[in-house]
Structure formats: C-alpha cells, structure tokens
Design a protein around this motif. Sequence first.
Motif, PDB file in Angstrom:
ATOM      1  N   GLN A 445      86.705  64.879  66.684  1.00 21.58           N
ATOM      2  CA  GLN A 445      85.901  63.784  66.153  1.00 21.58           C
ATOM      3  C   GLN A 445      84.508  63.772  66.774  1.00 21.58           C
ATOM      4  OE1 GLN A 445      86.675  62.042  63.665  1.00 21.58           O
ATOM      5  NE2 GLN A 445      88.815  61.441  63.611  1.00 21.58           N
ATOM      6  N   GLY A 446      84.438  64.117  68.059  1.00 22.66           N
ATOM      7  CA  GLY A 446      83.150  64.153  68.739  1.00 22.66           C
ATOM      8  C   GLY A 446      82.237  65.225  68.186  1.00 22.66           C
ATOM      9  N   LEU A 451      77.318  61.009  67.389  1.00 26.73           N
ATOM     10  CA  LEU A 451      76.670  59.716  67.584  1.00 26.73           C
ATOM     11  C   LEU A 451      77.430  58.576  66.919  1.00 26.73           C
ATOM     12  CD1 LEU A 451      72.909  60.695  67.165  1.00 26.73           C
ATOM     13  CD2 LEU A 451      74.281  60.538  69.253  1.00 26.73           C
ATOM     14  N   GLY A 452      78.565  58.894  66.312  1.00 31.08           N
ATOM     15  CA  GLY A 452      79.388  57.857  65.701  1.00 31.08           C
ATOM     16  C   GLY A 452      80.017  56.969  66.753  1.00 31.08           C
ATOM     17  N   GLU A 453      80.351  55.748  66.349  1.00 29.42           N
ATOM     18  CA  GLU A 453      80.904  54.767  67.279  1.00 29.42           C
ATOM     19  C   GLU A 453      82.412  54.962  67.400  1.00 29.42           C
ATOM     20  OE1 GLU A 453      79.649  51.425  65.094  1.00 29.42           O
ATOM     21  OE2 GLU A 453      77.532  51.901  65.352  1.00 29.42           O
ATOM     22  N   LEU A 454      82.894  55.115  68.628  1.00 28.25           N
ATOM     23  CA  LEU A 454      84.320  55.360  68.853  1.00 28.25           C
ATOM     24  C   LEU A 454      85.051  54.091  69.246  1.00 28.25           C
ATOM     25  CD1 LEU A 454      86.818  57.076  69.125  1.00 28.25           C
ATOM     26  CD2 LEU A 454      86.033  57.785  71.398  1.00 28.25           C
ATOM     27  N   THR A 463      79.855  55.683  72.000  1.00 24.57           N
ATOM     28  CA  THR A 463      79.847  56.735  70.982  1.00 24.57           C
ATOM     29  C   THR A 463      80.822  57.844  71.333  1.00 24.57           C
ATOM     30  OG1 THR A 463      78.094  58.004  72.053  1.00 24.57           O
ATOM     31  CG2 THR A 463      77.424  56.261  70.516  1.00 24.57           C
ATOM     32  N   HIS A 464      81.114  58.670  70.327  1.00 23.12           N
ATOM     33  CA  HIS A 464      81.987  59.827  70.564  1.00 23.12           C
ATOM     34  C   HIS A 464      81.409  60.730  71.641  1.00 23.12           C
ATOM     35  CE1 HIS A 464      84.996  59.449  67.336  1.00 23.12           C
ATOM     36  NE2 HIS A 464      84.043  58.869  66.637  1.00 23.12           N
ATOM     37  N   ALA A 465      80.119  60.971  71.577  1.00 25.73           N
ATOM     38  CA  ALA A 465      79.501  61.876  72.555  1.00 25.73           C
ATOM     39  C   ALA A 465      79.624  61.317  73.961  1.00 25.73           C
ATOM     40  CB  ALA A 465      78.035  62.103  72.194  1.00 25.73           C
ATOM     41  N   ALA A 466      79.354  60.024  74.126  1.00 22.17           N
ATOM     42  CA  ALA A 466      79.433  59.414  75.448  1.00 22.17           C
ATOM     43  C   ALA A 466      80.859  59.409  75.975  1.00 22.17           C
ATOM     44  CB  ALA A 466      78.876  57.997  75.396  1.00 22.17           C
TER      45      ALA A 466
END
Length: 986
Positions: A445-446, A451-454, A463-466
């Motif tokens: 998903q990341g 940058l999508g909200e997880l 976010t997915h990245a964070a």
Amino acid sequence: MTSPLHRVLATAQNGLEVIRFGGLDTGEEASPYVVVERRPMFRLRRYFPQTKDIKDRPPIVLVPPMMVAADVYDVTQDKGAVGILHAQGLDPWVVDFGSPDREIGGMARNLADHVVGVSDVVSLVRKHTGQDVHLGGYSQGGMFCYQVAAYRRSVGLKSVITFGAPADSVALPLGIPVGLASKGADLLADHVFNRLAVPSWMARTGFQMLDPVKTLKSRLDFLLQLHDREALLPREKQRRFLEAEGWVAWSGPAIAELLKQFVVHNRMMTGGFVVDDRLISLAEITCPVLAFLGTTDDIGLPRAVRGIRRAAPRADVYEATLRAGHFGLVVGSSAAIHTWPTVAEWVKWHEGAGDEPVIINPMTDEPQEPVDGEYTVAQRLVNSASQAAEIGFGVAQDLVDATRGAARTTKEITGEAMRTLPRLARLGVMQAHTRMSLGLLLNEQGRRNPLGELFLFDDRVHTHAAVNERIDNVVRGFISVGVRQGSHVGVLMQTRPSALAAIAALSRLGAVSVLLQPGTDLAEAIRIGEVSAIVADPPNLADAMTAGVRVFVLGGGDERDLELANKTDVIDMEKIDPEAVSLPAWYRPDPGLASDLAFIVFTRSRGHTEPQFITNHRWALSAFGTASAASLTMSDTVYCLTPLHHPSGLLMTLGGAVAGGARIALTRTFDPSQFAEEIHRYGVTVVSYTWTLLRELVNAEDLQVQRHHPIRLFMGSGMPAALWRRVTERFAPANVVEFYASTEGEAVLANISGAKPGSKGRPIPGSATIRLAAYDVEQDRFIEDDRGFVREAQDGDVGRLLAHPRAGVELSSNEMRGVFRAGDAWIATDHLFRRDDSGDYWMVDNRNSVIRTERGVVFALPIEDALAEIDALDLAVVYGVPAGKRTLVVAALSLRLWMPEGASTKAEVKPGHLNNALSILPEGQRPDIVHVVDEIPLTTWYRPKTRALAAEGVPAAGVNCWYYDPDSHQYRRLTEAARKRVIADT
C-alpha cells in the motif's frame, strides 16, 4: 448609402480597438482599495479605505476560487460586489491569491495552504477592525469558507455566505456518474496533476466548454453588434473578464487534492479531510450559513450545493435560489439586483440592524422539487443540442439518451465486482509457500500510494510513507536488540501509533507478535506464548518489568523519564539510532509465508486463558474477507473501537482496512461523547464492534451524533439481535455486517445484507468450505449412516459446524479424517448451527455450554433471538439453574434505559410480550422462568456473562418475574406459591 457605410466603418474601428487593446474602453474606474497585508499566500485588499465611518461598518471578506482572479468581485464598480456592499454600509475585503504561475512557490500550493491562508485573513481582519467577520466565497472559494469555518470551529465568524459552492460530490457537473468520476479523478490526481498544473487559458477554456453553444452564441452576438458601441459597453467589462482577464493558473497539487478529497472521497460530506495535519469536519460549523444557488448552474448544481445542510447539521443554514448560472450568481445584472443586496441584508440582519432578507429560506435536508427555470443536466444537454441544431449541427436527442444509458450501465458493471474480485482471486491462489503478512500488505500500500492517509489518531493523520518509515526504523531497533525471524515477542501496549508500528515491524521481521492484554496476569500468557521478550509502552512498563523477560520500551515521545538506570534488562528503543544499525545478511523484509505463525492472541473462556494461534493465511483470510464483505475502499475510514490486542481489532478492523486500502481511525478508549466527536471529525464510514460494545451508544440518550452522520456500516461479531435492531434504528441508514470466524480452521461467515438480525449469514468467498454435520447433542456425538460416515444435517436441523482445511496453511489440533467419505479431512468447531431454507446459518449454542434438562437439551441463542422481538428489551441471557436433581432454564432480561420519542410502549415487559415473542419456539425449547434484572454482567470485551446470575439460583418471586405454565401454555407472574410449585415440580 451612408448607413451601411457607417456600420462598416464603426465595425472596423471597434474591431481594431478590440484587436489592439483586447476590448473596448468603457471609461469605468475600478473600485479603490489598498493592500493591507502581504503574505506569500495572499494579498489582502480593503476596498474604499477612505470611508469616514469605516470602523462602524461590519466587515465582510470575499474569497475567489483558485482559478478566477480576485477582480471577480469588482468587474464593474456600480454593479460589482464590493461597490454594492459598500453602498449598503458594509466594509468589504477581498482575498487576492494572485496568479500561482507568477508567485514564488505558487505552483506548489495545495488546498490546505489556501484554507490556512483564508483563516489567517480572518484573524487579520478581526485584528484591524476589532469585529468578527462575515466570510463569503464564490464556487471553490465558498468551499474554502466552509473548510475555514470548520478549521476554526467558527471562532471569529459571524456567518458564512457562499455562491454556487458545492458540498456534496453526489451531483457532479454534466451528470457524470459518481463512480466513474471517482475512478477518473483518482487516476488524474495520482498520475497527472502530481506533475502538471492548469494554465489560465486552459481554466478559461474548460469553463467555456461547459456550455459551448452559449459561448459560441455570445461571441456571434458580439461580432454582430460590433458596430453598435453603445449596446456593447454595458457588458464589455464582463465579456473581457470571461474571455481573458478573469482567469489565473491552477496549481497541480491543489487540483490533485481537490479531486482526492472532494470527488474521490467526498470528504466535504463525510468529514475527515486534512488541513495542516489536522482532521476536520464541516459538522463542526456552528455559525449561520447562507448558500446562494442558481437554477441553471452547471457547476454548483443545486443538489450539490444543498449538501451543506447535511454536512453542517449544527449550523442554521439558509438558501437563496436565483434564476442564474454559475457566473451569473456573482457577476451581471441578476447579481447586482438580487445577490449582493441580499448579502447586505443578511449581514445587517445578523448585526441586529435589519430584518431577515425576503428571498432567503431555511434550507431543508429533504429532496427539493425543481423550481421554475431549474433544468436537470439531461434537459440542459437536450436544450443545447436543440440550439446547436438551429445553427446547423443537427444533434438528436437519441444520442443524449444513449449516452445517459451507457453511463448508467458502466456504473453498474464496474461497481462491486471490480473491487472484490482481485481480493478474492488473491485468496484463491494463496498456498502454504505464498508470501503473505501484515508487513507485506502495508509495504504494498505504501508503494502504491505513499502520500495516502493510512491511520488517524488524536486528530492527526499519518501517511503510508511515514508509517512505513517508522516501521522500518522499529525493525532496525528490534534487530539491534537481538530479535530475529521466528522470535516470539510479547506486545504489551495501549492503542497508539507505536503499538501498530511494533506489531507491523515484528511482521516485517518475520517474528511472532504475542499480543498481551494490559492490566491482566501476564504469567500464563507469557508461558503459553513462549515469549522471550516484551515490547511495552511507558504506561505498561512497570507490569512488563515483573514478567521475568527482557523488556523493550517503545513510544511515548523522546522526552520522558523512564528511570532505567541500572536496568540492564530494559532497553529504550527510542534511543536507538536506526541509521547506526547495520542490517544483517539474513534479513529479508516481509519474509512471512502463508503457513507461518504470525500472531498469538488470548481470550478468556470459562475462567481460563485460551490462546488463538493465527497464521499469516488466517490473518489474510479475515483481512481480505472483511474488505470484500464490507466493500471497503480507499474512500472509507474504519473506526477501531477495540484495542489492537483484541482478535477483532487485529484480524477484522486492522486487517480489513489494510486489505481494502481504507483509512484506520484509532481511539485510546471507548467513550460515547468522544465517539460522537470523532466520527464526524474523522469522517468515519465504518465502525467495528465486538459483542455488546455498541450498547453504550444506543443507551446514551444525549449522544451528539447528527442525523446525517457519515457512518454507512457497523461490522463485527457477537452482536445480539435486540441490540442489532436498536443500532440500525439509532444510526439509520447504516447497516450491520455480522461476522463469524471459527477459532480454528478457516470457517468465516458474514451476514452481508443485514436482513436477518442474529443470523451469521453465509460463507464468504475465499474462505473454507463448510458443512453442518448431523449431531446428537445429548450424546455429544456425530450421527452416522449405515456405512459409518457422518450424515449431513438437513435444513432446519441442528448440526455441528465443520470446515475443510487447506493443506499446509492452517495449524489445527482438531483435524478429523474419513468424515463424509474415505480420506477426507475436516476441522470440527465446537459451535452448533442450523441452516434455514434460504441458506443462511444461525448459531444455536456451543456444544460445551448447552443446557441439559430432564426434557432434553435446550439451546440458549434461539431463546435470546426470540426475546429480541420485545421492544423494551436491552439485553437477554439464558442459563441453567440447578433445582433439586434437575435444571431449570432461566432467561434474564435487562430493559432499555429510555425509549425513543414516539414509541408505542414503555420500557417494561408484560406476560403478553413473552407469550408473543416465545411462541415461535417449540415448547421444549422455551425458558421455564423469565425475570428482569437491573444489569447483565459483561466481560472486558462486552460479552454477557451468566455465571454470577446462575449462582443466585432460582429467581425470587416478584412483579418482574414470570414462569411458563404448561397447562395454559402461557407465561404467568411468579408468585411465591408458584415458585415453590415450580421448584417442587422439577
């Protein structure tokens, strides 16, 4: 001879002026203003600054859309917004965002930048004037105003006024189907506008193409009247604004965010959109709202504009309906005559200096009939086609009808199947050696949407990245302290981001998470789970240190005093620098196979701690099955009411959200008042539950959940039928999806339709094949045929549920062979079911807890389901009570704390209620005694308990206690004499 000549000369002269200067000189002056404040995001204009009584005038701030110049409010001084508002005694201010392509960093602006900028403007105007502000916005500027009001929670705002500002993406321009638009918008946001912007000429062209016939007609009219300067001058400023001067560039990030939040997720309606890392909802608007809508508006369609009534239920919302198009709401003769004088009247009314405007009406949330002049999009298309035909294009209405039909068909075809098929296909091909784990899905998903909200927590978005970066850092920390693939690590943490990071990091490492419950005796769980170390958060550190194993502390921030001096067996993982950790050669991210043990969770049953060993395949089955059954998408926000160490939180909520690409909203504790706030602020669409957890919500008479809440679904397991009905009644039109999952094996059922409260539904695609084996409950054995194989239970008969295991992917100690044919393999559950003639499964009891009486075995759940028909019922439990040498079947009822307004009955039970409700059961399956209790005890996980009630013995006689009279086949009040007789009869 001279008239045609003069006409030709006038046309040539005026045409030359248009070619040289872009238009005709009207001689009009712009309204005077000064730039009061300059910021990188905006310039703040104050109009008519030399006005003598300016300090006494109520301030109104006007916000333009991103792609339209700020001069839209001053196209002509005598008929423009700022001129009219000033003449009416107001103090007009305008936000000028400039042209992003000419501003430093302008093409990197996003929606949040604009919202925060306008909020800063409100604060600045309040500082300059000493008064609260009326905030108005046109089109997307109006959307900014709504978001600013929510962001500020209406602080500093007297009212919000919008013009053609849509709040609900259910009605899109040109009648584009929402499903199709959502997919297209998502594609454009992720792959086009993350790289490109929209220049001013493209914004202008796009606006004009919304009604190409009107645009062509206006240009022809201008050319045909080019000889008559006096006829053209009154509309010349407006024409020049629309043709060239009124458009500015649109930054790519802002477009992408608009498409994501408004079109794809419809967050203006559901809530949960992000501004400056804060989650907000329009439900937080409390100041008055006036929304102008145009009956021929192609962009701010009336249905979309009226969405604000549902999105902001706490505000007093009014509407003013004009026969105008999108641009005509703010510029032109209609705006000068109706819009701006009404705005002035609205402001004076709320300042206590005037009466309510005549043309406004309270906006209702009921469907509105089209008013005179309001066209549907289809009608407008037909109308445009007819106009085109008049000038020679010959477009037939059949084409319009065919286009609408094709769009409708496309929407139907590409709906549910397109979302669920890939998930089910992935389950179908999964083998024992297939790589599968929580860490793997999070990583996928990341990569797909960094940058999508997880997940959401404490009003913040991650976010997915964070999240993946945090997980990888925790992995390095685990490696540095000696955790390896296959290690059993206890997780003793409250619900918090670090708990999710720890569980996911252990999954990415290939270790086993042993999920420990805070506040319980850990010794037995640590022994069963073979725990070698515990990762704990600071609040649980003291308990972890008594467990006799190494302890790792994670979470709680960097600045904290853990007092770890001389504690060699306790390591603060937040002090480990992940960059300093060298990854060993054996490490491979997400190595887990479907057959690998991934989690150990614990439940309490009959006073004992019972472990559940969950493989990656079992977790994936719940994850993908939940995502499919609940139709979870990236537009959903799943609210996890249970902690992550609870099986439902780990398997269903976390798993389903990750598999479905939805956002996860975590909460520290379950509190009805906090629930009411967070479901609106987070934009919660799906709520998880376990057993009777939702009872606290329906029992809260003052629960501040608005009528138009965003929840579409409750999903979980164990909800009693009576509570099920109350939940759907209280949170209509939300539905309930009830799941059943066997402790061992892969049997997963789901009641997707919600049509039969209490039913467990049917097997979800991709789960194990199940069968009901004929079972002699009294003898506690299977019923066999003459060849020795087990018979299958017929519809309506009680049988024991069996699941067919998939070789190598599931651990089980209950595997049976040679059940229905030679060599077959099945896993036996302890649960007894019946299947109705529609194929739905109903649980009747656990074979270990059936009530054994002298008249035979009595099942508890059918009695509880039958009692659910009593309106006053809160909860019901059924249990056995020894009376002499035999056993009585007793049903204990708790009653609702309050009845909804308009209910036909009080919160009481009478014998007639019992007779009606229980008459559907055979006499041998009815309770001997029914009595009302003040409260039914619950476990930590909200499961009703009967042991304490049973220990009280046969209920005492009283007005709220009844016994079954076999002679009259009726329930009668239990007097002391009747009680003695009942006991003696047994």
